[in-house]
Design a protein around this motif. Structure first.
Motif, short mmCIF file in Angstrom:
data_model
loop_
_atom_site.label_atom_id
_atom_site.label_comp_id
_atom_site.label_asym_id
_atom_site.label_seq_id
_atom_site.Cartn_x
_atom_site.Cartn_y
_atom_site.Cartn_z
N SER A 25 83.55 -3.62 78.04
CA SER A 25 84.60 -4.61 77.82
C SER A 25 84.07 -6.03 78.03
CB SER A 25 85.76 -4.38 78.79
OG SER A 25 86.35 -3.12 78.60
N LEU A 26 84.71 -6.96 77.35
CA LEU A 26 84.47 -8.39 77.55
C LEU A 26 85.79 -9.11 77.38
CD1 LEU A 26 81.21 -9.25 75.53
CD2 LEU A 26 81.49 -9.35 78.02
N ARG A 27 85.91 -10.26 78.02
CA ARG A 27 87.07 -11.11 77.78
C ARG A 27 86.58 -12.48 77.35
NH1 ARG A 27 91.98 -13.33 81.63
NH2 ARG A 27 90.32 -14.68 82.43
N LEU A 28 86.99 -12.86 76.16
CA LEU A 28 86.67 -14.19 75.65
C LEU A 28 87.79 -15.15 76.02
CD1 LEU A 28 85.41 -13.31 72.05
CD2 LEU A 28 84.14 -13.30 74.21
N SER A 29 87.39 -16.38 76.25
CA SER A 29 88.36 -17.45 76.53
C SER A 29 88.14 -18.58 75.54
CB SER A 29 88.18 -17.98 77.96
OG SER A 29 88.39 -16.98 78.92
N CYS A 30 89.21 -19.28 75.25
CA CYS A 30 89.13 -20.45 74.38
C CYS A 30 89.99 -21.54 75.02
CB CYS A 30 89.63 -20.12 72.98
SG CYS A 30 89.64 -21.53 71.86
N ALA A 31 89.33 -22.55 75.54
CA ALA A 31 90.02 -23.66 76.20
C ALA A 31 90.27 -24.77 75.20
CB ALA A 31 89.18 -24.17 77.35
N ALA A 32 91.49 -25.24 75.15
CA ALA A 32 91.87 -26.30 74.23
C ALA A 32 92.08 -27.61 74.97
CB ALA A 32 93.13 -25.92 73.48
N SER A 33 91.72 -28.69 74.32
CA SER A 33 91.96 -30.01 74.88
C SER A 33 92.37 -30.94 73.75
CB SER A 33 90.71 -30.54 75.58
OG SER A 33 89.63 -30.64 74.68
N GLY A 34 92.90 -32.07 74.10
CA GLY A 34 93.34 -33.01 73.10
C GLY A 34 94.84 -32.98 72.95
N ARG A 35 95.29 -32.90 71.73
CA ARG A 35 96.72 -32.92 71.48
C ARG A 35 97.38 -31.62 71.91
NH1 ARG A 35 98.47 -35.37 65.85
NH2 ARG A 35 100.40 -35.33 67.02
N THR A 36 98.69 -31.52 71.69
CA THR A 36 99.46 -30.40 72.21
C THR A 36 98.83 -29.06 71.86
OG1 THR A 36 101.61 -29.32 72.17
CG2 THR A 36 100.89 -30.39 70.15
N PHE A 37 98.82 -28.15 72.80
CA PHE A 37 98.31 -26.80 72.61
C PHE A 37 99.46 -25.83 72.46
CE2 PHE A 37 95.70 -23.14 73.11
CZ PHE A 37 96.36 -22.28 73.97
N SER A 38 100.52 -26.04 73.19
CA SER A 38 101.61 -25.07 73.22
C SER A 38 102.31 -24.95 71.87
CB SER A 38 102.63 -25.44 74.30
OG SER A 38 103.18 -26.71 74.04
N GLY A 39 102.15 -25.97 71.01
CA GLY A 39 102.78 -25.92 69.69
C GLY A 39 101.90 -25.34 68.62
N ASN A 40 100.67 -24.96 68.96
CA ASN A 40 99.73 -24.44 67.97
C ASN A 40 99.68 -22.92 68.00
OD1 ASN A 40 98.22 -27.02 69.44
ND2 ASN A 40 98.18 -27.08 67.21
N ASP A 41 99.69 -22.34 66.80
CA ASP A 41 99.35 -20.93 66.70
C ASP A 41 97.83 -20.81 66.84
OD1 ASP A 41 101.70 -20.73 64.00
OD2 ASP A 41 102.03 -20.33 66.12
N MET A 42 97.38 -19.70 67.42
CA MET A 42 95.96 -19.54 67.70
C MET A 42 95.44 -18.24 67.12
SD MET A 42 95.24 -22.24 69.55
CE MET A 42 93.63 -21.76 70.19
N GLY A 43 94.16 -18.25 66.79
CA GLY A 43 93.56 -17.04 66.25
C GLY A 43 92.12 -16.88 66.68
N TRP A 44 91.64 -15.65 66.57
CA TRP A 44 90.23 -15.33 66.77
C TRP A 44 89.69 -14.75 65.46
CZ3 TRP A 44 87.24 -16.56 70.87
CH2 TRP A 44 87.86 -16.87 72.08
N PHE A 45 88.54 -15.22 65.08
CA PHE A 45 87.82 -14.70 63.93
C PHE A 45 86.41 -14.33 64.38
CE2 PHE A 45 90.50 -15.71 60.20
CZ PHE A 45 91.49 -16.43 60.84
N ARG A 46 85.71 -13.57 63.57
CA ARG A 46 84.33 -13.25 63.91
C ARG A 46 83.48 -13.20 62.64
NH1 ARG A 46 85.13 -6.90 65.84
NH2 ARG A 46 85.51 -6.02 63.75
N GLN A 47 82.20 -13.43 62.84
CA GLN A 47 81.27 -13.37 61.72
C GLN A 47 80.01 -12.66 62.16
OE1 GLN A 47 80.36 -17.16 59.88
NE2 GLN A 47 79.72 -16.15 57.99
#
Length: 126
Positions: A16-38
């Motif tokens: 198992s692993l847990r990835l994190s994505c920290a957001a900064s700047g403008r509002t975060f709570s109003g954004n939909d978020m996604g994970w992609f991979r390549q």
């Protein structure tokens, strides 16, 4: 919005692993978020998405039942818990955010996202 992904690494199959994505700047709570991979030599593909409220999620068939996306708006962070990892999960994982709220059923499309993190490498050994 600036996004910083972390948590990647080398893990054995079944781990198992847990990835994190920290957001900064403008509002975060109003954004939909996604994970992609390549993966090497392949196109970027959708992994999981979560609506701005955290109440709705969507997953690629290949990760359903193994991966869980969640978010903590107080910490401006979205997570991807990955269990029972397989060698085919090896890829660079990217988090992304929308500028405006989207329909959940459209969040598998990379074109719905306006902001992208730099990616974090996940390697699963057999």
């Amino acid at each position: 919005v600036q996004l910083q992904a972390s948590g990647g690494g080398l893990v054995q199959a079944g781990g198992s692993l847990r990835l994190s994505c920290a957001a900064s700047g403008r509002t975060f709570s109003g954004n939909d978020m996604g994970w992609f991979r390549q993966a090497p030599g392949k196109e970027r593909e959708f992994v999981a998405a979560i609506r701005w409220s955290g109440g709705s999620t969507s997953y690629a068939d290949s990760v359903k039942g193994r991966f869980t996306i969640s978010r903590d708006n107080a910490k401006n962070t979205v997570y991807l818990q990955m269990n029972n990892l397989k060698p085919e999960d090896t890829a660079v994982y990217y988090c992304a955010a929308t500028a405006r709220r989207q329909v959940l059923s459209s969040l598998w499309l990379a074109t719905r996202y306006d902001y992208w993190g730099q990616g974090t490498l996940v390697t699963v050994s057999s």
